[in-house]
Design a protein around this motif. Sequence first.
Motif, PDB file in Angstrom:
ATOM      1  N   VAL A 196       5.898  -0.450 -13.001  1.00 30.62           N
ATOM      2  CA  VAL A 196       4.843  -0.885 -12.080  1.00 30.62           C
ATOM      3  C   VAL A 196       3.850  -1.804 -12.782  1.00 30.62           C
ATOM      4  CG1 VAL A 196       2.890  -0.089 -10.689  1.00 30.62           C
ATOM      5  CG2 VAL A 196       5.062   1.141 -10.601  1.00 30.62           C
ATOM      6  N   ILE A 197       3.418  -1.402 -13.984  1.00 30.72           N
ATOM      7  CA  ILE A 197       2.431  -2.203 -14.717  1.00 30.72           C
ATOM      8  C   ILE A 197       3.042  -3.523 -15.172  1.00 30.72           C
ATOM      9  CG2 ILE A 197       0.975  -2.268 -16.779  1.00 30.72           C
ATOM     10  CD1 ILE A 197       0.728   0.790 -16.541  1.00 30.72           C
ATOM     11  N   GLY A 198       4.234  -3.455 -15.775  1.00 28.00           N
ATOM     12  CA  GLY A 198       4.877  -4.684 -16.253  1.00 28.00           C
ATOM     13  C   GLY A 198       5.244  -5.622 -15.118  1.00 28.00           C
ATOM     14  N   GLY A 199       5.747  -5.046 -14.010  1.00 29.92           N
ATOM     15  CA  GLY A 199       6.088  -5.891 -12.870  1.00 29.92           C
ATOM     16  C   GLY A 199       4.870  -6.581 -12.284  1.00 29.92           C
ATOM     17  N   GLY A 200       3.733  -5.850 -12.239  1.00 31.40           N
ATOM     18  CA  GLY A 200       2.508  -6.462 -11.733  1.00 31.40           C
ATOM     19  C   GLY A 200       2.043  -7.620 -12.587  1.00 31.40           C
ATOM     20  N   PHE A 201       2.186  -7.489 -13.908  1.00 30.62           N
ATOM     21  CA  PHE A 201       1.724  -8.540 -14.813  1.00 30.62           C
ATOM     22  C   PHE A 201       2.674  -9.739 -14.850  1.00 30.62           C
ATOM     23  CE2 PHE A 201      -1.133  -5.465 -17.052  1.00 30.62           C
ATOM     24  CZ  PHE A 201      -2.281  -6.238 -16.954  1.00 30.62           C
ATOM     25  N   TYR A 202       3.985  -9.460 -14.915  1.00 32.04           N
ATOM     26  CA  TYR A 202       4.928 -10.521 -15.257  1.00 32.04           C
ATOM     27  C   TYR A 202       5.837 -10.967 -14.110  1.00 32.04           C
ATOM     28  CZ  TYR A 202       3.507  -9.117 -19.937  1.00 32.04           C
ATOM     29  OH  TYR A 202       2.761  -8.810 -21.046  1.00 32.04           O
ATOM     30  N   LEU A 203       6.120 -10.084 -13.153  1.00 28.84           N
ATOM     31  CA  LEU A 203       7.064 -10.443 -12.094  1.00 28.84           C
ATOM     32  C   LEU A 203       6.382 -10.901 -10.804  1.00 28.84           C
ATOM     33  CD1 LEU A 203       9.756  -7.615 -12.474  1.00 28.84           C
ATOM     34  CD2 LEU A 203       9.767  -9.930 -13.425  1.00 28.84           C
ATOM     35  N   ALA A 255       3.734  -9.006   0.256  1.00 34.24           N
ATOM     36  CA  ALA A 255       2.697  -8.047  -0.111  1.00 34.24           C
ATOM     37  C   ALA A 255       3.082  -6.638   0.345  1.00 34.24           C
ATOM     38  CB  ALA A 255       1.361  -8.462   0.498  1.00 34.24           C
ATOM     39  N   LEU A 256       3.561  -6.518   1.595  1.00 37.05           N
ATOM     40  CA  LEU A 256       3.978  -5.206   2.098  1.00 37.05           C
ATOM     41  C   LEU A 256       5.188  -4.682   1.322  1.00 37.05           C
ATOM     42  CD1 LEU A 256       3.634  -5.777   5.946  1.00 37.05           C
ATOM     43  CD2 LEU A 256       2.179  -4.364   4.500  1.00 37.05           C
ATOM     44  N   MET A 257       6.128  -5.592   1.009  1.00 38.99           N
ATOM     45  CA  MET A 257       7.307  -5.193   0.233  1.00 38.99           C
ATOM     46  C   MET A 257       6.893  -4.612  -1.117  1.00 38.99           C
ATOM     47  SD  MET A 257      10.125  -7.625  -1.578  1.00 38.99           S
ATOM     48  CE  MET A 257       8.853  -8.032  -2.799  1.00 38.99           C
ATOM     49  N   MET A 258       5.895  -5.236  -1.757  1.00 39.51           N
ATOM     50  CA  MET A 258       5.449  -4.771  -3.064  1.00 39.51           C
ATOM     51  C   MET A 258       4.861  -3.365  -2.969  1.00 39.51           C
ATOM     52  SD  MET A 258       2.446  -6.344  -5.451  1.00 39.51           S
ATOM     53  CE  MET A 258       1.281  -5.967  -4.140  1.00 39.51           C
ATOM     54  N   VAL A 259       3.945  -3.144  -2.005  1.00 35.75           N
ATOM     55  CA  VAL A 259       3.304  -1.831  -1.879  1.00 35.75           C
ATOM     56  C   VAL A 259       4.337  -0.771  -1.492  1.00 35.75           C
ATOM     57  CG1 VAL A 259       1.517  -0.525  -0.685  1.00 35.75           C
ATOM     58  CG2 VAL A 259       1.120  -2.917  -1.257  1.00 35.75           C
ATOM     59  N   SER A 279       3.058  10.813  -6.927  1.00 34.64           N
ATOM     60  CA  SER A 279       2.375  10.430  -5.695  1.00 34.64           C
ATOM     61  C   SER A 279       2.546   8.929  -5.437  1.00 34.64           C
ATOM     62  CB  SER A 279       0.881  10.768  -5.794  1.00 34.64           C
ATOM     63  OG  SER A 279       0.156  10.090  -4.797  1.00 34.64           O
ATOM     64  N   PRO A 280       3.006   8.525  -4.249  1.00 33.55           N
ATOM     65  CA  PRO A 280       3.050   7.096  -3.931  1.00 33.55           C
ATOM     66  C   PRO A 280       1.688   6.433  -4.038  1.00 33.55           C
ATOM     67  CG  PRO A 280       4.313   8.367  -2.336  1.00 33.55           C
ATOM     68  CD  PRO A 280       3.582   9.353  -3.186  1.00 33.55           C
ATOM     69  N   ALA A 281       0.633   7.185  -3.705  1.00 29.87           N
ATOM     70  CA  ALA A 281      -0.721   6.627  -3.810  1.00 29.87           C
ATOM     71  C   ALA A 281      -1.068   6.281  -5.248  1.00 29.87           C
ATOM     72  CB  ALA A 281      -1.735   7.618  -3.246  1.00 29.87           C
ATOM     73  N   LEU A 282      -0.582   7.094  -6.211  1.00 31.83           N
ATOM     74  CA  LEU A 282      -0.835   6.806  -7.623  1.00 31.83           C
ATOM     75  C   LEU A 282      -0.219   5.464  -8.010  1.00 31.83           C
ATOM     76  CD1 LEU A 282      -1.622   7.504 -10.538  1.00 31.83           C
ATOM     77  CD2 LEU A 282       0.505   8.804 -10.723  1.00 31.83           C
ATOM     78  N   GLY A 283       1.028   5.232  -7.592  1.00 27.84           N
ATOM     79  CA  GLY A 283       1.680   3.967  -7.916  1.00 27.84           C
ATOM     80  C   GLY A 283       0.975   2.787  -7.282  1.00 27.84           C
ATOM     81  N   ALA A 284       0.572   2.943  -6.018  1.00 29.88           N
ATOM     82  CA  ALA A 284      -0.125   1.844  -5.350  1.00 29.88           C
ATOM     83  C   ALA A 284      -1.457   1.542  -6.039  1.00 29.88           C
ATOM     84  CB  ALA A 284      -0.361   2.205  -3.881  1.00 29.88           C
ATOM     85  N   VAL A 299      -4.755  -2.087  -9.573  1.00 30.05           N
ATOM     86  CA  VAL A 299      -5.529  -2.344 -10.794  1.00 30.05           C
ATOM     87  C   VAL A 299      -4.908  -3.472 -11.602  1.00 30.05           C
ATOM     88  CG1 VAL A 299      -6.255  -1.352 -13.009  1.00 30.05           C
ATOM     89  CG2 VAL A 299      -6.446   0.000 -10.914  1.00 30.05           C
ATOM     90  N   VAL A 300      -3.580  -3.483 -11.696  1.00 30.17           N
ATOM     91  CA  VAL A 300      -2.893  -4.522 -12.463  1.00 30.17           C
ATOM     92  C   VAL A 300      -3.165  -5.901 -11.871  1.00 30.17           C
ATOM     93  CG1 VAL A 300      -0.617  -5.429 -13.071  1.00 30.17           C
ATOM     94  CG2 VAL A 300      -1.102  -2.994 -13.334  1.00 30.17           C
ATOM     95  N   LEU A 301      -3.255  -5.994 -10.542  1.00 22.46           N
ATOM     96  CA  LEU A 301      -3.444  -7.286  -9.874  1.00 22.46           C
ATOM     97  C   LEU A 301      -4.917  -7.588  -9.592  1.00 22.46           C
ATOM     98  CD1 LEU A 301      -0.477  -7.071  -7.345  1.00 22.46           C
ATOM     99  CD2 LEU A 301      -0.632  -8.575  -9.331  1.00 22.46           C
ATOM    100  N   ALA A 302      -5.843  -6.777 -10.126  1.00 22.66           N
ATOM    101  CA  ALA A 302      -7.267  -6.958  -9.822  1.00 22.66           C
ATOM    102  C   ALA A 302      -7.793  -8.305 -10.296  1.00 22.66           C
ATOM    103  CB  ALA A 302      -8.091  -5.825 -10.446  1.00 22.66           C
ATOM    104  N   ASN A 303      -7.251  -8.837 -11.391  1.00 18.50           N
ATOM    105  CA  ASN A 303      -7.705 -10.123 -11.917  1.00 18.50           C
ATOM    106  C   ASN A 303      -6.754 -11.267 -11.570  1.00 18.50           C
ATOM    107  OD1 ASN A 303     -10.123  -9.280 -13.232  1.00 18.50           O
ATOM    108  ND2 ASN A 303      -8.898  -8.363 -14.854  1.00 18.50           N
ATOM    109  N   SER A 304      -5.821 -10.994 -10.671  1.00 20.48           N
ATOM    110  CA  SER A 304      -4.858 -12.027 -10.287  1.00 20.48           C
ATOM    111  C   SER A 304      -5.497 -13.052  -9.360  1.00 20.48           C
ATOM    112  CB  SER A 304      -3.662 -11.369  -9.582  1.00 20.48           C
ATOM    113  OG  SER A 304      -2.864 -12.323  -8.927  1.00 20.48           O
ATOM    114  N   GLU A 305      -4.963 -14.286  -9.392  1.00 15.86           N
ATOM    115  CA  GLU A 305      -5.470 -15.317  -8.488  1.00 15.86           C
ATOM    116  C   GLU A 305      -5.088 -15.041  -7.037  1.00 15.86           C
ATOM    117  OE1 GLU A 305      -1.668 -17.222 -10.326  1.00 15.86           O
ATOM    118  OE2 GLU A 305      -3.139 -15.662 -10.806  1.00 15.86           O
ATOM    119  N   PHE A 306      -4.184 -14.069  -6.819  1.00 17.96           N
ATOM    120  CA  PHE A 306      -3.748 -13.733  -5.464  1.00 17.96           C
ATOM    121  C   PHE A 306      -4.521 -12.553  -4.887  1.00 17.96           C
ATOM    122  CE2 PHE A 306      -0.054 -15.215  -7.954  1.00 17.96           C
ATOM    123  CZ  PHE A 306       0.145 -16.421  -7.322  1.00 17.96           C
TER     124      PHE A 306
END
Length: 628
Positions: free
Chosen positions: A208-215, A236-240, A253-258, A263-270
């Motif tokens: 989850v963390i690596g995919g958020g940063f790099y994929l 966006a829906l597919m990702m969540v 918990s699915p909520a934990l992953g979401a 958090v990983v995408l908090a500083n993303s331009e998207f």
Amino acid sequence: MTLYFLQAFIYLLAAVIAVPLAKRAGLGSVLGYLIAGVLIGPVLGLVGQETNTIQHFAEFGVVMMLFLVGLELEPKSLWAMRFRLLGLGGLQVVLTAAAGAGVAWWLGITWQTALAIGLILALSSTAIVLQTLNEKGLAKTEGGRNAFSVLLFQDIAVIPMLALIPLLALPELMGSGGGEAEHGALSIVAPLPGWAHALVVVTAIGAVIGGGFYLMPPLFRYVISAGLREVFTATALMMVIGIAALMGLVNLSPALGAFLGGVVLANSEFKHELEANIEPFKGLLLGLFFITVGAGINFGVLVSEWLTVLSVGVAVILIKGVVLLALAVIFRIRGSNRWLFALSLGQAGEFGFVLLTYSVNNHVIPTDLAQVLSLIVAFTMFLTPLLFIAYDRWVLPRYQSAPDAPREADAIDEYAPVIVAGVGRFGQVVCRLLRASNVPIVALDHEIEQIELSRKIRIKSYFGDATRSDLLETAGINEARLLIVAIDDPDRAVALVTHVKHHYPRVWVLARAFDRGHGYRLREAGADDVISETYHSALELGGHALTAMGVHPMRARQMTWAFIDNERASEKELFEAWKEIDGSARFSPHYGELFMQLEETLSRVMQQEWHEPERDDVPLWTPPEREA
């Protein structure tokens, strides 16, 4: 199929009617959804057994909510509010949960169920409290800021609570039909030994963390290149959904992953585009979830247990209020802000419904007890508007009427590259321009009326005297790039510029001047750029006057530009002459001579022949270099 359409129409119609009415009555949208569910369920009987099935689907709105919470948790913001977030928020959750669990255990409930009850009642209603604070203009007060810190910690604390609850499962409830564990339906780790289970879980979280940063960033760029907004929404829906499914497969918990994905995408331009696309789905599914909670309320239980619901609901508010008041004293929250902090967080919250359902599904709380607790949570939420009314009518007037009681400066825990001192008629225009251009600002003013007005138009403003060095330091003057001085007192403005340029010479200071003399004083104090408050508006009006007298609009514009250029050419010489003026005099012969020469030059410039402007006449501009 027709039956599904009819049921969907009933749910949506109930929300459309009840939620706006609840908001107008000051009850908030969450209570509106609950009321809608009560009306179509227990009262009118328009919905039935399908409510439980819909509730499982609607719980995905909680997953989306925690993804959006994660998107808002930028490391810099969290670090700025770390003391109140961890200290105030952490102590509130721990102490309230301990008190609630202790009372429940004293009443004869098993410790596992008692602990779950304590955790559920420790949470407050983020939706109701933040909405009410914003509507009343109290979000930026000291009490409002501290309440936000606690609510934010509670939202984060839901994650470990969701992870802890399955560990509290009671064997005697597993065969009672209390519900099926969500994550046991399809699991890839169930047959694995303990070490392999742990390895798979760590790998999933790393994915989850690596995919958020790099994929995800290159994937979003690829989707955006197609120019189809609906495909971005689908991505966006597919990702969540994908993150939630992955967490479910490893019994997390699915909520934990979401939350981690957010958090990983908090500083993303998207970030902002993701929020805009997911927010409607989150709001609709959460609303549907609360409607199903209301529809599932058992009125038979309410009639038979009304005394329990009433007494326990009041006890919850009183216990939480005592804990919150004690914390307010420890963290030095003073005056009316102390009571605002305590009263605003006294209720249980919407996440209580989520944890109740989750606890029943994981065999921690019996179904009959969960029904009573659900009524208690809803009852405390219904009382929240009354708590705010009590603050407005009895608490606030008492502190406002105290003679000669100066209001203390607001606590500032947000930093920005631009600090605006003064949010009066001049400063508000500057703040609106910067805000519209997405430039972060922190505004200060010592007039509470101006602060309240600025907050109503969503300008981030704090009460306090900007000329105080300690308040400037709290506002982040050490890290600021610009200071805009727009306060209404000429002497205080000069003193502020002098102080800042002496102690923080790196900060670029832009100052508003009342007249030419004040502008010279500000420049002498070290201001890097000085603008007279009437200068450009007078020129604009003069240009309109020329046009009204028959001058071509472009020629009038050229004449105002020529006026500005001529003034700037003589500015340095006039400033040096002004510095020679005696302190007791307002004018000098040398300065007057220079000023008359300026007027003669200006007259000659205005009489020059007019020609159409060429492209080369437009001045070039290069942006200032940013510091590394």
